[in-house]
Design an enzyme around this catalytic site. Structure first.
Site, PDB file in Angstrom:
ATOM      1  N   ASP A  91       0.854  -1.191   0.000  1.00 17.21           N
ATOM      2  CA  ASP A  91       0.000   0.000   0.000  1.00 17.21           C
ATOM      3  C   ASP A  91       0.892   1.245   0.000  1.00 17.21           C
ATOM      4  O   ASP A  91       2.104   1.165   0.221  1.00 17.21           O
ATOM      5  CB  ASP A  91      -0.888  -0.019   1.244  1.00 17.21           C
ATOM      6  CG  ASP A  91      -2.085   0.916   1.135  1.00 17.21           C
ATOM      7  OD1 ASP A  91      -2.307   1.475   0.048  1.00 17.21           O
ATOM      8  OD2 ASP A  91      -2.791   1.082   2.142  1.00 17.21           O
TER       9      ASP A  91
ATOM     10  N   GLU B 259       2.829   4.837  -4.177  1.00 24.33           N
ATOM     11  CA  GLU B 259       2.850   5.705  -5.375  1.00 24.33           C
ATOM     12  C   GLU B 259       4.197   6.403  -5.608  1.00 24.33           C
ATOM     13  O   GLU B 259       4.478   6.696  -6.791  1.00 24.33           O
ATOM     14  CB  GLU B 259       1.743   6.747  -5.264  1.00 24.33           C
ATOM     15  CG  GLU B 259       0.336   6.175  -5.318  1.00 24.33           C
ATOM     16  CD  GLU B 259      -0.071   5.458  -4.036  1.00 24.33           C
ATOM     17  OE1 GLU B 259      -0.895   4.536  -4.108  1.00 24.33           O
ATOM     18  OE2 GLU B 259       0.452   5.821  -2.973  1.00 24.33           O
TER      19      GLU B 259
ATOM     20  N   ASP C 106      -8.927   4.135  -2.276  1.00 23.71           N
ATOM     21  CA  ASP C 106      -9.744   4.614  -1.157  1.00 23.71           C
ATOM     22  C   ASP C 106     -11.078   5.170  -1.633  1.00 23.71           C
ATOM     23  O   ASP C 106     -11.278   6.393  -1.730  1.00 23.71           O
ATOM     24  CB  ASP C 106      -8.977   5.682  -0.372  1.00 23.71           C
ATOM     25  CG  ASP C 106      -7.734   5.118   0.291  1.00 23.71           C
ATOM     26  OD1 ASP C 106      -7.627   3.883   0.419  1.00 23.71           O
ATOM     27  OD2 ASP C 106      -6.856   5.906   0.669  1.00 23.71           O
TER      28      ASP C 106
END
Length: 627
Positions: A270, A273, A346
């Protein structure tokens, strides 16, 4: 040369380095791809606003119908018209913008212009750095295009079978007792599931690769407890190492035994990015320098891809190269399909996010990222019971099927909303498990031929222009058409049944409908609109709570013929690849002929039979049995 963004200064040591190219796609008026965006399946004309942006970012509760960048980027555009599908692959990992102009545009279309002007789509690519590395994939069929792209970037990894089951996740399950309680709740309510997940709070003070010594003191025993039920555990691993002078990652892992990992433990990447809360746009500064003197601007969109790759390689190494890994990653790039699964990030617990999840996973599927899905129920906020049921129904028809929620939301295990909701969720998860043989076969096809399990209607019906803009329904393989209900309180839904020569069967009622029409279908809270295409064979599992039950084959045939495939292997190892240890069966039935196969079959259901047969003869192991 430098640029200022808010309080951040980006020093461009190499000066301006942008590159661009213009392409004209003659004869095309429909283009798709370029994930990830929370937008329609068909890309929109950008002359009225912002271009599509490919720049991986951590976007909490992302805006809908937006062209801004999200968690992952695949610079592949797919264009389609009745006689050809082509692709444009712009291989560049820096920040990229894509402008699209359809000609004639909607406001230019008149009777005269339609007669005189052939449609075309103009595409402008612009990247901040790198070099022009652009490939045009000529198709001409959708299936050939998928294979051409896979030859460049890789085929979808064949997941272990458990990964196609249901996953239960929350930020966070509090402790080992909480995990065992949730696990027991699924058994108590007869709801199948395969994997339970732990978010960041399972660690020792957010030191990844460690366990909280108070709340998770015996992680190996917890995994062994789940192993007794053939269930798995997934833990999160963000790409950040906590700044702690007293913490030596290697020494603690080696000497303290903090990993506690067993072969049943898998990983969730997670925030990769990468998410940097103190950085510009909550990510890493572009002028940060990586190994080999590469500026971050040159490879930003690859950052998560490489963490995903390293994690996959770590799990394969753990098993001595014998077992298939499972790793979910939030960030991705072209080629991430070789590594595992991704999800849409999300999302919010409202109807609009449920609705947008369908075109989002279709866009990912077209761009090669076949193992994808959206968090069931929405990560943020609390879903009403009707929304939760509808989201389970939609999620069960997407490749990656996980319920997930944030720590500020109410608990939402399936049995917490009353008997009616529990029963509805139980039914839809059981239906997912009954289709696991079909799902697994579809992933074998993706692994070997690059055909995505989820397909826009036009992939299967490439000449029917009425399907080109449809993104509320889709094909699951070549046999099933799904149209999940994504609006509240409705009593009827419109379903496009393509193929004027096709016949469709409602898989629940067995009612038959002709293709080439739009059907008005009455719906209740229990209705999941799924139709099976006449002439197809879909293998189902007999047991609702088992991943490995014998197949139950349903044959549907409008003209007395039907065919389909079933792929089987051990469901977890690389023996299918290294030792060719697999079984691929093709089922076929011809009019007036027998149905032949040499796989163990529990039952055969045939729909579309016009009259009752006088007798049914089963030949088994040299014996002849009359019914």
């Amino acid at each position: 040369w430098k640029e200022t963004f808010k309080q951040f200064v980006d020093i461009k040591a190499n000066g301006p380095s942008s590159i661009g190219a213009d392409l004209c796609l003659h004869g095309f008026r429909h283009v798709y791809g370029l994930p990830q965006h929370a937008d329609n399946l068909q890309l929109r004309d950008t002359r009225d606003g912002e271009p599509y942006r490919l720049y991986n970012l951590d976007v909490f509760a992302y805006p809908l119908y937006s062209r801004l960048g999200l968690y992952g980027s695949v610079p592949l555009m797919v264009a389609h018209k009745p006689d050809r599908t082509l692709g444009v692959f712009w291989l560049n990992a820096s920040e990229t913008f894509i402008n699209i102009q359809y000609s004639p545009s909607d406001h230019q279309v008149t009777f005269v212009s339609v007669l005189r002007a052939e449609p075309q789509t103009d595409v402008h690519w612009l990247s901040e750095s790198g070099m022009i590395d652009c490939m045009v994939l000529l198709g001409p069929s959708p299936q050939q295009l998928f294979a051409q792209y896979a030859q460049l970037t890789g085929y979808q990894a064949l997941p272990p079978l458990f990964a196609l089951g249901y996953h239960q996740c929350r930020w966070n399950y509090i402790d080992e007792a909480d995990v065992k309680s949730v696990d027991a709740g699924f058994d108590r309510h007869s709801i199948p599931y395969d994997v339970i997940w732990l978010d960041i709070e399972h660690t020792d003070g957010k030191r990844y690769f460690t366990w909280d010594p108070v709340h998770f003191p015996e992680p190996a025993k917890l995994q062994q407890h789940l192993e007794k039920k053939n269930r798995k555990l997934v833990i999160i691993s963000d790409p950040h190492i906590k700044v702690d002078p007293s913490w030596s990652l290697y020494c603690e892992a080696r000497d303290g035994g903090h990993f506690g990992s067993t072969p049943l433990l898998f990983v969730w990447n997670d925030m990769n990015e990468p998410s940097v809360f103190s950085g510009p746009e909550l990510t890493m500064p572009k002028d940060a320098v990586h190994c080999g003197d590469w500026e971050h601007r040159d490879l930003h969109n690859l950052y998560g891809f490489y963490q995903h790759m390293a994690t996959v390689e770590g799990l394969i190494t753990r098993s001595g190269g014998l077992e298939r890994p499972f790793v979910l990653s939030r960030s991705f790039f072209a080629g991430s399909q070789r590594l595992g699964a991704v999800w849409t990030g999300d999302n919010v617990a409202n109807w609009e996010y449920l609705k947008i999840s369908v075109p989002m996973v279709l866009s990912l599927s077209l761009a090669g990222i076949a193992f994808c899905g959206a968090d069931v129920g929405g990560f943020i906020q609390d879903p009403e019971p009707e929304l939760l049921v509808r989201w389970y129904q939609a999620g069960a028809l997407q490749p990656f099927f996980r319920g997930h929620s944030a720590n500020v939301t109410n608990r939402r295990e399936p049995w917490l909303f009353g008997d009616e909701v529990t029963a509805a969720i139980r039914t839809v998860i059981q239906q997912r498990y009954s289709l696991l043989p079909y799902w697994y076969t579809l992933f074998h096809q993706a692994h070997t031929s690059a055909l995505p399990p989820l397909r826009p209607l036009w992939v299967e019906f490439p000449e029917e222009e009425s399907t080109f803009s449809v993104d509320s329904q889709y094909m699951l393989g070549g046999a099933l058409l799904a149209c999940p209900v994504t609006e509240p309180g409705i009593q009827e839904i419109k379903v496009l049944l393509p193929g004027s020569d096709d016949i469709w069967y409602d898989i629940h009622s067995s009612l038959v409908y002709n293709g080439g029409r739009t059907l008005s279908l009455p719906v209740t809270l229990d209705t999941v609109p799924v139709f099976q295409r006449g002439g197809s064979v879909v293998c189902r599992s007999v047991g609702s709570c088992s991943c490995t039950a014998d197949p139950d084959c349903n044959l549907l045939s409008p003209q007395g013929t039907a065919d389909g495939e079933l792929y089987l292997d051990d469901g977890h190892s690389f023996r299918y690849r290294d030792r060719k240890a697999f079984c691929l069966r093709r089922f076929s039935m011809l009019s007036g002929r027998t149905f032949d196969c040499n796989t163990v079959i529990q039952s055969v259901t045939i729909l579309g039979v016009k009259s009752k047969p006088s007798a049914v003869i089963v030949h088994a192991s040299g014996k002849e049995i009359w019914h």
